[in-house]
Write a protein that holds these residues in place. Structure first.
Motif, PDB file in Angstrom:
ATOM      1  N   HIS A 376       0.837  -1.197   0.000  1.00 50.63           N
ATOM      2  CA  HIS A 376       0.000   0.000   0.000  1.00 50.63           C
ATOM      3  C   HIS A 376       0.882   1.262   0.000  1.00 50.63           C
ATOM      4  O   HIS A 376       0.668   2.187  -0.786  1.00 50.63           O
ATOM      5  N   HIS A 380       1.569   4.639  -2.755  1.00 51.26           N
ATOM      6  CA  HIS A 380       1.670   6.083  -2.475  1.00 51.26           C
ATOM      7  C   HIS A 380       3.010   6.641  -2.960  1.00 51.26           C
ATOM      8  O   HIS A 380       3.074   7.724  -3.527  1.00 51.26           O
ATOM      9  N   GLU A 393       1.949   9.984   5.086  1.00 51.03           N
ATOM     10  CA  GLU A 393       0.678   9.269   5.080  1.00 51.03           C
ATOM     11  C   GLU A 393       0.580   8.435   6.342  1.00 51.03           C
ATOM     12  O   GLU A 393       1.583   7.983   6.893  1.00 51.03           O
ATOM     13  N   GLU A 404      -6.320   6.626  -1.187  1.00 52.75           N
ATOM     14  CA  GLU A 404      -6.427   5.479  -0.291  1.00 52.75           C
ATOM     15  C   GLU A 404      -7.036   4.275  -1.014  1.00 52.75           C
ATOM     16  O   GLU A 404      -6.541   3.153  -0.909  1.00 52.75           O
TER      17      GLU A 404
HETATM   18 ZN   LIG Z   1      -2.698   5.113   2.385  1.00 53.11          ZN
END
Ligand SMILES: [Zn+2]
Length: 485
Positions: A376, A380, A393, A404
């Motif tokens: 994840h 980003h 983040e 997100e």
């Molecule tokens: Zn995130």
């Protein structure tokens, strides 16, 4: 007509406006001197006023009201990125969503929330400057290096510097009109506008984090306030500490806030040439994915990334931690003392890129969850540093919705492609055994297996869907998705 079009100022894809004064020269009071009509369009569509036979026709008003509003709200345009209730809906749906929530909540709480939301709307909706009229809402809310503009059913993300310049041009055009006006209101409005950027450090930090002042003072402790938060000096800029504090939010225990913020402040800068090169390509790819839905972008990004040689091992597995480390990103694991967040990450001119995984996080405490968490953050790092999340983040915190959803889809697809998950249940027998084997082989949770199988679009039998449903946390979302599939 061509001449009228030329009088519009601003950017065609973003905000454009035309201000037409009632008299060639300003006369009388500040209110009289600023009488005129203002036409505004967003991405070429009229939002204030209309085009009549192609000609922009604005709203008549005394525009000192708007100048005063811009001045008063300026610190909020610059620094306030998050609406107070964290409802996670587009700004134009805030009020409706809040009504729904208040319907279900005790009145006492609803009243304080109502006040908070009203304060937010009063600042960020330019139409409130024209109090009491039915002028359509025109929302201006910053999100990292972009601004969300929303009006008349149109929502656009535009670069922060572009929107700031347009609003500044508009404000200055009204302020200049007051040069020759000598009444008190006119002088106050003009000088107020000139000093719009002179904002005390306490106000900046309160707006940028959304945290109560007592909490902010506790965090800076014995250190000089402006220095702790990195906003001392002239022309202060957003910092990863401010961004992380905002995303951790007022519910985070003070010890957790302190731990995370001090970690960010201690992280040195790293040079990540390879990562930056991949990020340039990732941003380009997100831009060309025609479907705007963030999860579609996340899948597309993961498919591209998986195709890069060396990302997927011979066994078909992806190791996100190894990948991040090979891209010179600092990855560490620590118990942050709070289950609600799974990771904190920072990247700015002074700090990082670095990712700290919370070994006590609700998802990140297991191996599969840790892998998903790092994947994840990889998303980003690839797609969001230039725009939505330029500094930091907090996974599990108050982060913007679009990046997100994109990062969640990317993480799932990177570790276990939908095509593999969907094809694993051909005749519908031994769902549990198959799920276990996918979990082991790809290092993901049963929940990721279930969602990836469903989202593969491959036909799944009823009892397979029923078995997979057991692995899912949000059963309502699952049922809705099954109905749509
Ligand atoms: Zn995130």
């Amino acid at each position: 007509v061509a001449k009228d079009v030329e009088t519009l100022k601003g950017v065609p894809e973003g905000l454009k406006y035309a201000l037409r004064w009632d008299t060639p020269r300003p006369t009388g009071t500040a209110a009289e001197a600023t009488r005129g009509s203002l036409y505004v369009e967003l991405d070429r569509r009229p939002v204030w006023g209309d085009r009549i036979r192609g000609r922009p026709v604005g709203i008549p008003w005394t525009w000192i009201d708007l100048l005063e509003h811009l001045t008063k709200s300026w610190p909020k345009f610059m620094w306030e990125e998050l609406e107070p209730l964290n409802l996670r809906v587009p700004v134009f749906r805030l009020r409706a969503e809040a009504q729904r929530r208040w319907h279900r909540r005790p009145q006492e709480n609803a009243e304080s929330e109502q006040r908070a939301l009203l304060r937010f709307q009063t600042a960020h909706d330019l139409a409130t400057a024209l109090g009491g009229t039915d002028t359509p809402s025109l929302w201006v809310v910053r999100e990292g290096e972009r601004v969300i503009l929303s009006a008349a059913g149109i929502t656009r993300y535009r670069p922060f510097v572009e929107v700031r310049a347009t609003l500044e041009a508009l404000g200055s055009e009204i302020a200049n009109r007051l040069d020759a006006v000598s009444d008190g209101r006119g002088i106050d409005a003009r000088t107020g506008w000139q000093s719009r950027d002179a904002v005390p450090a306490e106000t900046i930090v309160a707006l940028a984090t959304g945290l109560p002042r007592e909490q902010l003072l506790l965090l800076s402790g014995n250190e000089q306030f402006g220095e702790f938060w990195g906003v001392e000096g002239i022309d202060p800029q957003p910092t990863p500490v401010l961004a992380a504090a905002r995303m951790l939010g007022p519910d985070a225990p003070i010890a957790v806030l302190r731990h995370c913020l001090n970690w960010i402040r201690s992280v040195p800068r790293r040079v990540t040439v390879d990562l930056d090169g991949l990020a340039t390509e990732a941003v380009r790819r997100v831009g060309i994915v025609k479907a705007k839905r963030p999860f579609v972008q996340g899948y597309a990004l993961a498919e591209w990334f998986r195709a890069i040689p060396g990302i997927v091992t011979d066994e078909g597995r992806v190791d996100p931690e190894r990948i991040l480390k090979s891209l010179s990103v600092d990855v560490s694991v620590d118990d942050l003392g709070w289950t609600d967040i799974d990771a904190v990450a920072c990247w700015s001119p002074d700090h990082g890129p670095a990712v700290r995984v919370n070994s006590g996080g609700r998802h990140a405490q297991g191996e599969a969850g840790r892998r998903t968490t790092i994947a994840h953050e990889l998303c980003h790092l690839l797609s969001d540093r230039a725009a939505s999340l330029p500094l930091a983040e907090v996974l599990g915190g108050r982060t913007p919705v679009v990046p997100e959803q994109r990062a969640n889809a990317f993480a799932a697809e990177l570790l276990l492609p939908r095509s593999i998950a969907g094809a694993a249940f051909p005749n519908g027998s031994a769902v549990e055994k198959q799920t276990e084997s996918l979990k082991d082989r790809y290092g993901v949770s049963a929940e990721v297996v279930a969602w990836q199988a469903l989202r593969s679009g491959l036909p799944l039998r009823k009892h397979v869907l029923a078995s997979l449903r057991n692995y899912v946390t949000d059963k309502d979302a699952w049922d809705v998705a099954v109905k749509r599939s």
